[in-house]
Design a protein around this motif. Sequence first.
Motif, PDB file in Angstrom:
ATOM      1  N   ASP A 180       0.830  -1.197   0.000  1.00 56.16           N
ATOM      2  CA  ASP A 180       0.000   0.000   0.000  1.00 56.16           C
ATOM      3  C   ASP A 180       0.869   1.253   0.000  1.00 56.16           C
ATOM      4  OD1 ASP A 180      -2.246   1.554   0.007  1.00 56.16           O
ATOM      5  OD2 ASP A 180      -2.839   1.110   2.069  1.00 56.16           O
ATOM      6  N   CYS A 181       0.258   2.371  -0.363  1.00 57.70           N
ATOM      7  CA  CYS A 181       0.951   3.670  -0.397  1.00 57.70           C
ATOM      8  C   CYS A 181       0.815   4.375   0.953  1.00 57.70           C
ATOM      9  CB  CYS A 181       0.371   4.544  -1.500  1.00 57.70           C
ATOM     10  SG  CYS A 181      -1.371   4.968  -1.241  1.00 57.70           S
ATOM     11  N   PRO A 182       1.589   5.448   1.201  1.00 58.91           N
ATOM     12  CA  PRO A 182       1.436   6.219   2.438  1.00 58.91           C
ATOM     13  C   PRO A 182       0.080   6.935   2.473  1.00 58.91           C
ATOM     14  CG  PRO A 182       3.534   6.698   1.356  1.00 58.91           C
ATOM     15  CD  PRO A 182       2.714   5.931   0.383  1.00 58.91           C
ATOM     16  N   HIS A 183      -0.386   7.216   3.681  1.00 60.89           N
ATOM     17  CA  HIS A 183      -1.656   7.912   3.873  1.00 60.89           C
ATOM     18  C   HIS A 183      -1.450   9.131   4.765  1.00 60.89           C
ATOM     19  CE1 HIS A 183      -3.948   4.625   2.026  1.00 60.89           C
ATOM     20  NE2 HIS A 183      -3.117   3.811   2.664  1.00 60.89           N
ATOM     21  N   TYR A 184      -2.248  10.180   4.554  1.00 66.38           N
ATOM     22  CA  TYR A 184      -2.149  11.421   5.315  1.00 66.38           C
ATOM     23  C   TYR A 184      -3.541  11.911   5.684  1.00 66.38           C
ATOM     24  CZ  TYR A 184       2.578  11.495   3.320  1.00 66.38           C
ATOM     25  OH  TYR A 184       3.864  11.160   2.940  1.00 66.38           O
ATOM     26  N   THR A 185      -3.631  12.643   6.800  1.00 72.68           N
ATOM     27  CA  THR A 185      -4.899  13.249   7.196  1.00 72.68           C
ATOM     28  C   THR A 185      -4.613  14.605   7.854  1.00 72.68           C
ATOM     29  OG1 THR A 185      -7.000  12.875   8.361  1.00 72.68           O
ATOM     30  CG2 THR A 185      -4.995  12.141   9.480  1.00 72.68           C
ATOM     31  N   GLN A 193       6.047  19.285   8.806  1.00 71.92           N
ATOM     32  CA  GLN A 193       5.941  18.344   7.683  1.00 71.92           C
ATOM     33  C   GLN A 193       4.596  18.540   6.990  1.00 71.92           C
ATOM     34  OE1 GLN A 193       7.385  14.232   8.737  1.00 71.92           O
ATOM     35  NE2 GLN A 193       7.327  15.090  10.803  1.00 71.92           N
ATOM     36  N   GLY A 194       4.659  18.693   5.672  1.00 68.37           N
ATOM     37  CA  GLY A 194       3.452  18.903   4.896  1.00 68.37           C
ATOM     38  C   GLY A 194       2.908  17.617   4.304  1.00 68.37           C
ATOM     39  N   VAL A 195       1.913  17.784   3.463  1.00 71.32           N
ATOM     40  CA  VAL A 195       1.284  16.678   2.746  1.00 71.32           C
ATOM     41  C   VAL A 195       1.721  16.750   1.289  1.00 71.32           C
ATOM     42  CG1 VAL A 195      -0.932  15.701   2.020  1.00 71.32           C
ATOM     43  CG2 VAL A 195      -0.688  16.703   4.306  1.00 71.32           C
ATOM     44  N   PRO A 196       2.044  15.629   0.639  1.00 70.33           N
ATOM     45  CA  PRO A 196       2.430  15.671  -0.770  1.00 70.33           C
ATOM     46  C   PRO A 196       1.417  16.435  -1.619  1.00 70.33           C
ATOM     47  CG  PRO A 196       2.850  13.502   0.117  1.00 70.33           C
ATOM     48  CD  PRO A 196       2.122  14.257   1.189  1.00 70.33           C
ATOM     49  N   ALA A 197       1.926  17.311  -2.483  1.00 65.77           N
ATOM     50  CA  ALA A 197       1.081  18.209  -3.275  1.00 65.77           C
ATOM     51  C   ALA A 197      -0.001  17.494  -4.082  1.00 65.77           C
ATOM     52  CB  ALA A 197       1.964  19.051  -4.196  1.00 65.77           C
TER      53      ALA A 197
END
Length: 247
Positions: A180-185, A193-197
């Motif tokens: 699976d890929c990384p997840h962000y919330t 640290q930001g969230v991928p654009a």
Amino acid sequence: MRFDLITLFPELFGPFLESGVTRRAFESRQVDVRLWNPRDFAEGAYRRVDDRPFGGGPGMVMLAEPLARCVGAIRAERADTAPLLLFSPLGERLAHARVEQEARGPGAILLCGRYEGIDQRFIDTFVDAQISLGDFVLSGGEVAAMALLDAVARLQPGVLNDAGSHQEDSFNPALDGLLDCPHYTRPENWQGQGVPAPLLSGHHAQIERWRREQRLAITARLRPELIEAARAAGRLTRQDEQFLGQL
């Protein structure tokens, strides 16, 4: 489906069956779990289920006869030919394909071994397959049984909040067997640290391509054999191969 668990410690399963999202499967009997203690089928005042190994050595060995009687009682109640699975370091490593197979089947009899092992004559007579969680040894098969039950339960309809959740899991054929890929919330910025654009773009095709590339990159780094399996099965596109070539 029905799973009959043979265990010397049935009390371990109470919290497991009553906790988390998978409890829905157990409460509804979509996954019907029944617990059997081989001590109930042992003889004598002490209900012995183990004895010293022939040839000497450390530890004790589970007796064949109480286990055989327990299996007989289960078979009589089930009235089917469900396989008897033993959790053991000697078994095949549990993988998603086996979980899907069990999730679609009638269930099984799960034997949780303890002590130094089980009398080989019982294994030769009754066990259909052996399953391992990995190259390490546990004190008993209960943890392995819970792992299998949890994996099977979450694949049942209506158990997860989102019916498509498990389609995004690592190893799922829907993702070509990749990790699976990384997840962000929220929040968008956490400790600098930001969230991928791409995930903030609102562009669905761009988001899906980013996730695909992340899955490819992570799998290539951590489990390259899964990349080779996907390639051999013809699951990688030309765009996938171009991305992999740039890593």
